[in-house]
Design a protein around this motif. Sequence first.
Motif, PDB file in Angstrom:
ATOM      1  N   ALA A   1       0.847  -1.194   0.000  1.00 41.49           N
ATOM      2  CA  ALA A   1       0.000   0.000   0.000  1.00 41.49           C
ATOM      3  C   ALA A   1       0.882   1.242   0.000  1.00 41.49           C
ATOM      4  CB  ALA A   1      -0.918   0.005   1.216  1.00 41.49           C
ATOM      5  N   PHE A   2       0.412   2.285  -0.683  1.00 45.04           N
ATOM      6  CA  PHE A   2       1.157   3.535  -0.801  1.00 45.04           C
ATOM      7  C   PHE A   2       0.292   4.669  -0.245  1.00 45.04           C
ATOM      8  CE2 PHE A   2       2.533   0.600  -4.033  1.00 45.04           C
ATOM      9  CZ  PHE A   2       3.912   0.689  -4.013  1.00 45.04           C
ATOM     10  N   PRO A   3       0.230   4.798   1.076  1.00 46.16           N
ATOM     11  CA  PRO A   3      -0.664   5.798   1.673  1.00 46.16           C
ATOM     12  C   PRO A   3      -0.251   7.215   1.327  1.00 46.16           C
ATOM     13  CG  PRO A   3       0.817   4.892   3.329  1.00 46.16           C
ATOM     14  CD  PRO A   3       1.005   4.073   2.098  1.00 46.16           C
ATOM     15  N   ARG A   4      -1.253   8.070   1.137  1.00 42.79           N
ATOM     16  CA  ARG A   4      -1.016   9.484   0.864  1.00 42.79           C
ATOM     17  C   ARG A   4      -1.321  10.357   2.073  1.00 42.79           C
ATOM     18  NH1 ARG A   4      -0.508  11.212  -4.400  1.00 42.79           N
ATOM     19  NH2 ARG A   4      -0.625   9.581  -5.995  1.00 42.79           N
ATOM     20  N   SER A   5      -1.916   9.764   3.097  1.00 42.38           N
ATOM     21  CA  SER A   5      -2.323  10.540   4.261  1.00 42.38           C
ATOM     22  C   SER A   5      -2.359   9.641   5.485  1.00 42.38           C
ATOM     23  CB  SER A   5      -3.715  11.151   4.038  1.00 42.38           C
ATOM     24  OG  SER A   5      -4.691  10.107   3.966  1.00 42.38           O
ATOM     25  N   THR A   6      -2.446  10.271   6.641  1.00 41.00           N
ATOM     26  CA  THR A   6      -2.612   9.521   7.879  1.00 41.00           C
ATOM     27  C   THR A   6      -3.906   8.726   7.862  1.00 41.00           C
ATOM     28  OG1 THR A   6      -1.321  11.117   9.153  1.00 41.00           O
ATOM     29  CG2 THR A   6      -2.878   9.753  10.382  1.00 41.00           C
ATOM     30  N   GLU A   7      -4.937   9.279   7.243  1.00 42.56           N
ATOM     31  CA  GLU A   7      -6.215   8.563   7.166  1.00 42.56           C
ATOM     32  C   GLU A   7      -6.081   7.280   6.367  1.00 42.56           C
ATOM     33  OE1 GLU A   7      -9.068   8.998   8.822  1.00 42.56           O
ATOM     34  OE2 GLU A   7      -7.802  10.432   9.890  1.00 42.56           O
ATOM     35  N   ASP A   8      -5.240   7.296   5.325  1.00 37.70           N
ATOM     36  CA  ASP A   8      -5.003   6.064   4.575  1.00 37.70           C
ATOM     37  C   ASP A   8      -4.343   5.009   5.461  1.00 37.70           C
ATOM     38  OD1 ASP A   8      -6.068   7.023   2.231  1.00 37.70           O
ATOM     39  OD2 ASP A   8      -4.139   7.482   1.290  1.00 37.70           O
ATOM     40  N   VAL A   9      -3.400   5.433   6.280  1.00 35.75           N
ATOM     41  CA  VAL A   9      -2.720   4.491   7.181  1.00 35.75           C
ATOM     42  C   VAL A   9      -3.722   3.912   8.169  1.00 35.75           C
ATOM     43  CG1 VAL A   9      -0.906   4.229   8.913  1.00 35.75           C
ATOM     44  CG2 VAL A   9      -0.534   5.719   6.937  1.00 35.75           C
ATOM     45  N   ARG A  10      -4.567   4.757   8.715  1.00 33.18           N
ATOM     46  CA  ARG A  10      -5.578   4.278   9.660  1.00 33.18           C
ATOM     47  C   ARG A  10      -6.519   3.271   8.997  1.00 33.18           C
ATOM     48  NH1 ARG A  10      -8.354   9.221  12.681  1.00 33.18           N
ATOM     49  NH2 ARG A  10      -9.043   7.489  14.015  1.00 33.18           N
ATOM     50  N   ALA A  11      -6.885   3.565   7.752  1.00 32.79           N
ATOM     51  CA  ALA A  11      -7.785   2.653   7.027  1.00 32.79           C
ATOM     52  C   ALA A  11      -7.128   1.292   6.825  1.00 32.79           C
ATOM     53  CB  ALA A  11      -8.168   3.270   5.689  1.00 32.79           C
ATOM     54  N   VAL A  12      -5.850   1.285   6.454  1.00 36.06           N
ATOM     55  CA  VAL A  12      -5.148   0.015   6.257  1.00 36.06           C
ATOM     56  C   VAL A  12      -5.113  -0.781   7.547  1.00 36.06           C
ATOM     57  CG1 VAL A  12      -2.909  -1.034   5.757  1.00 36.06           C
ATOM     58  CG2 VAL A  12      -3.753   0.827   4.327  1.00 36.06           C
ATOM     59  N   LEU A  13      -4.797  -0.134   8.651  1.00 42.48           N
ATOM     60  CA  LEU A  13      -4.695  -0.852   9.919  1.00 42.48           C
ATOM     61  C   LEU A  13      -6.045  -1.380  10.376  1.00 42.48           C
ATOM     62  CD1 LEU A  13      -2.063   1.419  11.632  1.00 42.48           C
ATOM     63  CD2 LEU A  13      -1.814  -1.007  11.158  1.00 42.48           C
TER      64      LEU A  13
END
Length: 944
Positions: free
Chosen positions: A42-54
Amino acid sequence: MTPLERLLNEIAPGMRLETGAGGTAAYSYDASNYRVPPLAVAFPRSTEDVRAVLRACRELDVPVTARGGGTSMAGNAVGPGVVLDFSRHLNQVLDVDVNSRTARVQAGIVLDDLRDAVAPHGLTFGPDPSSHSRCTIGGMIGNDACGNRSVRHGRTSEHVEALEIVTADGVLAVADHTGLHAAAPADEARIDELAARVRRLLADNLAPIRTELGRIPRQVSGYQLHHLLPENGFDVARALVGTEGTCAVVVAATVRLVTVAPASALLVLGYEDVVDAAEDVPEILPWSPTAVEGMDEAIVATMRARRGPESVTGLPGGRAWLYVELDGDNETDVQMRAGELLDTLKALGRMRDGRVIDTEAQRRSLWRVREDGAGLAARLVDGGESWPGWEDAAVAPERLPGYLRDFRALLSGHRLTGVLYGHFGAGCVHVRIDFDFATGTGRAAARRFLREAAELVVRHGGTLSGEHGDGRARGELLEVMYSPRVLTAFAGFKQIFDPDGVLNPGVIVAPAALDADLALDVPQPDGRPTLFTFPHDDDGFAGAARRCVGVGRCRSHTGGVMCPSYRATGEENHSTRGRARLLQEMLLGETVRDGWRSTEVRDALDLCLSCKACSTDCPVGVDMATYKAEFLHQHYRGRLRPRSHYSLGWLPLTSVLAGYVARPLNTVLGGPLGKLAARLGGITTRRTIPAFASRRAMRKALRRKTGKPAALLFVDSFTRAFRPQVVAATSRVLDAAGVPCEPAGGLCCGLTWVSTGQLSVARRVMARTVARLDRGPHRGLPIVVAEPSCAAALKRDVPELLGTEAARRVAARVHTLTGALTDLSTSDWRADVPDSVVLQTHCHEYATFGARRPRDLLRRLGVRKVSEAEGCCGLAGNFGFEAEHYDTSMAVADLSLRPRLDEEPDAVVVADGFSCATQIDHLAGGRGVRALHLAELLDPGEEA
């Protein structure tokens, strides 16, 4: 679509997720011995993307591994679930506070990018690993990185003010020196409960934490729970540094900066061996050095063998060396202190020789040897391979000599060889060892050695890891270093933060076996033998592909020339390392299963410009241009090729025919029919097709003079077809320099067929050329080649593709014009030169003839200012003419060449490569800028 893809599409629709082998295979590796293919990247663009992945991974019970530059040597940046690549997008400096000397940065920012951002304020980030050009701050936080100047600046944990983390269940929080705080009011109860549980764990384990942790400065192994002690203020930020992504995912950090001293001096001290060097370390430390680095002779020998004797200059006599750096406010004072320290060490009698390094160029050269140590030590002069696994144990500096004596005895007892280097001032020793991981017997022997090495370093009061973390390499051995109670505390700490065990499983807590998931030898490719001989690799193509050990120097955006496609795209698959890893996966046949027919490998190699810079810039000498040529040959064997392979690959032949009808043909190519022909040939219509020279112009340039020649002037296909005036100018310059030459026409080096992977044709062309050059009255004469790419092909591709003694004899005679004017000319030769020049050095000349650079020649001839565009021009032979590569070609040009031309629009521009000159003409866009060949610049005129 997998359940993970469906879920992430719902909760993070804008985030890129790779699940196919082409997008994930390269992430199976870091710089360690381990291979763990991920489920997705995954290539997150934001902190929200990281939260979604977790949140998604926790729901689906999928592991998560956070990754920065992928330079981990302990295997803590690979994992079986989702790999989060922070380096692609979350890589910015968010804020710099000069007054408080702090910066807030995203986890994926490269250390050198942070340093560049704060340098105008006289600041820098203290810890400086040798991988500073590609490691990320998030990765440094993950393993509590240190670096060359840790004697002064210590570990990353000492420079962290606050961490912005995402917990395993997707909650955003801030860890600082006072505890753990929720980022949103709705999460306060969750984070407060987490902090309370940590306090209870601490209260239950105060005694073992106080007695077993924080004993020596480099004690990185395990979790740093002593930062949570009451006397340390419940510093959760520092406790989370070094947890290797097993407790939380760091998305941003506030870090403390340090001032840069105005003056510094470098001493290099020579010793008979590394133990003698270590004996002097306690004598050096009271002088408050910024760095005390050590290395043995194997690294130096490898650097000189790979890059030439000039690559290491300024070393005093010895078989082991210390680099000692001093700094201060005044240059005179620093130099005086350096001299006093040198006198003190001479009086002690252990030092064999020593000197203060005078020039900045020598300092850069010497530091590069040390910084490339991990890569250089991987593939040594004798062809042997060495591996990490016990590469960064540390002891107190005063105990370093005794530890080194015992460690070398342990190596000898196991019949192993180790290449030693490291941060001697901090007692941290890096070593790569010639383990045999390819056989069961060898792996069992490695297990026994590593267990005994752990017991040895513990007897010396040291730590299994002093910098790189435990990862998969040493997690199993923590039981040797710590009591069961401390190990239980570690497990409890992780369980509080990550109750489901989602974050980087198999690392530190419940560790995987140290010999599990090893990246074993890749097999030879199936099918017919390769056409390239790969003479420097005993295992042929398999050994060549295995050269890449993941140090990632190709992921740098500055310094050297490699890797232009990575610098333009930022994509792992378009780095030298990414391509090498995909080739390894192709040979293994597990994730990339189609062998030579693999579309995944083809696509990864597609943007390789075949610049060859990796062959010299890569510490282990990966030559991706050669690997690409071999792959294209095998991939398209018996099949239709891309149209450009025919139109551009066969240019040496078609250009001969074009010479007969040059004038009408150029007229046609300059009009609508030319654009149609370009489209049919797979060539971009956004460039002007260079004008062909007539046969009459070529005959005029090839006029022979009477007299005995001292060299042959090889008239290559590009020069013959497009700029015959360079032949005449080269001949006049060589005559003036005392090297009268005889032009040799009708020859071809085979380069265009090599770069398009038509190796069978290339071999036939090369064989004819070698036969002519290796016989006749001029057989022993030096061969001067005006076109650098053709010179490089004769020097390297011809002997490596033909593999004959005749080919090697011819290659040994080849010079570029720069090389001929440096090595063959009379000593009193001079030329009229301008005061300043913008120079584009051809990548092949940089890679193959690096010790003979046009830049240095121009300066010797009196050019006061040489502004060199350090990097690829972007055209790169056929690459930039191919329609699908035009945009990438221009993006590469924008990295260095275009800015240099824009900065000095009226300067004289020099570019020996036809591709480089063509790109410069294109970039000039009708401004009347034409790049001169070096011969044209130095041409004395007809009267010479």
